[in-house]
Structures are given as C-alpha cells and as structure tokens.
Design an enzyme around this catalytic site. Structure first.
Site, PDB file in Angstrom:
ATOM      1  N   LYS A   1       0.852  -1.199   0.000  1.00 14.83           N
ATOM      2  CA  LYS A   1       0.000   0.000   0.000  1.00 14.83           C
ATOM      3  C   LYS A   1       0.881   1.239   0.000  1.00 14.83           C
ATOM      4  O   LYS A   1       1.872   1.304   0.740  1.00 14.83           O
ATOM      5  CB  LYS A   1      -0.899  -0.007   1.240  1.00 14.83           C
TER       6      LYS A   1
ATOM      7  N   ASP B   1      -5.305  -3.877   1.488  1.00 16.48           N
ATOM      8  CA  ASP B   1      -6.186  -3.241   2.481  1.00 16.48           C
ATOM      9  C   ASP B   1      -5.764  -3.634   3.906  1.00 16.48           C
ATOM     10  O   ASP B   1      -5.820  -2.809   4.828  1.00 16.48           O
ATOM     11  CB  ASP B   1      -7.641  -3.655   2.214  1.00 16.48           C
TER      12      ASP B   1
ATOM     13  N   VAL C   1      28.304  25.005  -6.468  1.00 18.04           N
ATOM     14  CA  VAL C   1      27.391  24.094  -5.771  1.00 18.04           C
ATOM     15  C   VAL C   1      28.154  22.830  -5.383  1.00 18.04           C
ATOM     16  O   VAL C   1      28.007  22.301  -4.271  1.00 18.04           O
ATOM     17  CB  VAL C   1      26.182  23.752  -6.683  1.00 18.04           C
ATOM     18  N   GLN C   2      29.015  22.346  -6.318  1.00 19.21           N
ATOM     19  CA  GLN C   2      29.746  21.109  -6.071  1.00 19.21           C
ATOM     20  C   GLN C   2      30.576  21.208  -4.788  1.00 19.21           C
ATOM     21  O   GLN C   2      30.536  20.307  -3.929  1.00 19.21           O
ATOM     22  CB  GLN C   2      30.699  20.814  -7.259  1.00 19.21           C
TER      23      GLN C   2
ATOM     24  N   ASN D   1      20.314  23.625  -9.306  1.00 15.34           N
ATOM     25  CA  ASN D   1      20.803  25.007  -9.277  1.00 15.34           C
ATOM     26  C   ASN D   1      19.726  25.853  -9.937  1.00 15.34           C
ATOM     27  O   ASN D   1      19.574  25.844 -11.158  1.00 15.34           O
ATOM     28  CB  ASN D   1      22.141  25.101 -10.020  1.00 15.34           C
TER      29      ASN D   1
END
Ligand SMILES: O=c1[nH]c(=O)c2[nH]c(=O)[nH]c2[nH]1
Length: 305
Positions: A11, A60, A236-237, A263
């Site tokens: 589920k 269920d 960013v790296q 980015n």
C-alpha cells in the site's frame, strides 16, 4: 516461455496525523503527519503466475496494519516506526521475506503565542519533508538492513556570497564568470545509516537509537543551512561536498551523505537599454528551467593497515 522475474506489492499513500499528549499535561501536544508506503516481498509468485490469491495479504490489510501500529506505538522518530513495521510484516507472515518501507513526515512547527511556544498550535513549513527509507530481508537477520533518512524540498536562497568562475571554457561556452551571484536550491540531503554502528533492527524498534535519530536530523539540517549561509561558495559542487564532510564528522553512525541539488538560476536583467540604467545585482529574472542538477555522495576513507 516467460517467467516472473521480480515482484513486490503493498500500500502507498497511507496517511495519518498522530497526536502525542504529555502525560502530565494533556494539552501539551506534538503532532506527526505522515504518509507511509509498505511493499512486501516473498512467496507470492503463484498469485501472478497461477492466478492463485491464497498467499496475498490484501493491500487493504497492509493499510489497516499501518494504522493500528501507529495507534498502538510511539511513532517518533519515524526511523523507529519503520523498524516496527518491518519486523511486524516479516514476523507475522512466514511467506513474507522482506519489506520496503518509505515514510514521509510533514514539518509542523509550534509557534509563539504571547512570547511562548504554543502548547498545541503549529505552522506548516511548506513542502519540506523528512523521509525515512528502510529495506529489510529477514533471511539475513535483523542486523542486516538498509536505513536512510533525508531532508527533501527545503528551499533556500542566498543573494550574495556565491561565485562561479575558472570553469572549463570552450567554443560552446557563453556563461560569464561571476564573483557575486544569487544561489538557490531545493535541498535534498540523504544520510545512510551504518547498520553495524546502530545495531539490530530489533533494538531500533525498541527505541535504543531514538536520541541519535533526532540529534543527527537536527545536526544535518543545521549544518546544511549553516554552511549554505556562511560559505562564500565557489560552486554548488564544492559547497555540497563541504556539507557532507561536516555531517560525517558530527555523526559517527552515518556511513554516507548524499546531496542532490538543483541550481535554480536567477538571471540578472540587463537594463542598459533604458537610459543606460545600471543593475548592480538588484533585479533578477527567476528562470525556472532549465536548471542545473548536481549530485554527490560523500563517504569515509577507511585506512587499510
Ligand atoms: O555551481 C555551479 N556549478 C556548475 O556546475 C555550474 N554550471 C553553470 O552553468 N553554473 C554552475 N554553477
């Protein structure tokens, strides 16, 4: 001739809001809003290949079980609740060999009323979520499992102290180097727990690591936000790698830290066409796509003596 190469079922999107009342003051409460996915593996092949439903634990029933266990047990932290679910499904049904569990937790934070945190009123913090994932196969016993925790969709932006220059330049390059740009991302940080450091799933289900889970979550979130704000980012790296290194240094129970960061570019408007109007990093165009996408996984060096 065909054969069943693989299967799993269960589920998804089972949702609940759990209220925890302080025993000494029932109006002092905490809430957890969660979305749970439980997928089962095991001896279910005939249900696909012979149309024989006899081994199927209905999805269920899986949903009912998640809700009953959430009612009967402490669901904080979600790592512990995931362990309880995994041990339940693999223990109750002999033909269930393994489970995959994923729990998303919304971020509801109490706000101040008359200068003090409200006892029972919360502000939803937007799309940010805590996510726990657990993979467990009982054939290997409760000391073998894969458990990870993440922070997803924590959107941040800094309006200065971000640079990008000295990158590879070729005939396809149009990007101009900059020592001052806007940096924005939706943080997705994942930490993989070391099963050998945490101990068996049975201990986790009994609450042995509750404090560790909460502390590392808070530390990872703080470190991520702290480094994002304080570092004069070169890329960013480099910034995401520094975040991973800092989390590993603070959390000995963590084996790997991964980041996946878009980015989200903000592009400076060129307004010189209007009477030579300057634009000293003050008016940007939020450019939704394309976006950069930068990923890394940081691990520990093991000394080979
Ligand atoms: O921090 C960045 N890393 C990149 O790899 C990159 N590429 C780019 O166009 N801008 C940026 N910024």
């Amino acid at each position: 001739m065909s054969y069943l190469a693989d299967s799993t079922y269960g589920k998804d999107n089972v949702k609940f809001l759990k209220v925890k009342k302080d025993p000494s003051n029932p109006k002092l409460q905490q809430v957890m809003e969660a979305t749970v996915k439980v997928l089962l593996r095991g001896n279910f092949d005939v249900s696909y290949t012979e149309a024989d439903n006899s081994p199927i634990v209905p999805t269920d029933t899986v949903k009912n079980t998640i809700l009953i266990l959430a009612r009967q047990n402490d669901t904080w932290p979600t790592e512990k609740f995931a362990a309880k679910l995994a041990l339940h499904f693999t223990g109750k049904y002999s033909h269930v060999s393994g489970v995959s569990i994923k729990i998303y937790q919304e971020r509801w934070v109490k706000y101040d009323v008359d200068g003090r945190p409200s006892q029972h009123s919360f502000v939803h913090q937007g799309p940010e979520k805590k996510i726990v994932e657990l993979e467990y196969d009982k054939v290997n016993g409760p000391t073998h499992y894969k458990l990870s925790t993440s922070i997803k969709d924590l959107t941040v932006l800094k309006s200065t102290n971000s640079m990008f220059y000295d990158y590879n330049v070729c005939e396809y390059t149009t990007l101009k180097p900059t020592t001052d740009r806007v940096l924005s991302t939706d943080i997705f940080a994942v930490w993989d727990w070391s099963a050998s450091k945490l101990g068996p799933l049975t201990a986790i289900a009994a609450g042995a690591s509750d404090l560790v889970f909460d502390k590392v979550f808070n530390d990872a979130r703080d470190i991520t936000l702290d480094i994002f704000a304080k570092e004069n980012s070169v890329s960013v790296q480099a910034t995401m790698y520094n975040m991973g290194v800092a989390i590993l240094a603070k959390a000995p129970q963590v084996e790997y830290v991964s980041y996946e960061l878009p980015n989200k570019h903000y592009i400076l408007f060129d307004l010189k066409w209007f009477q030579g109007l300057s634009n000293d990093n003050e008016l940007f165009y939020p450019s939704p796509h394309p976006n950069g996408l930068i990923r890394c996984k940081v691990g520990r060096k093991t000394s080979k003596l």
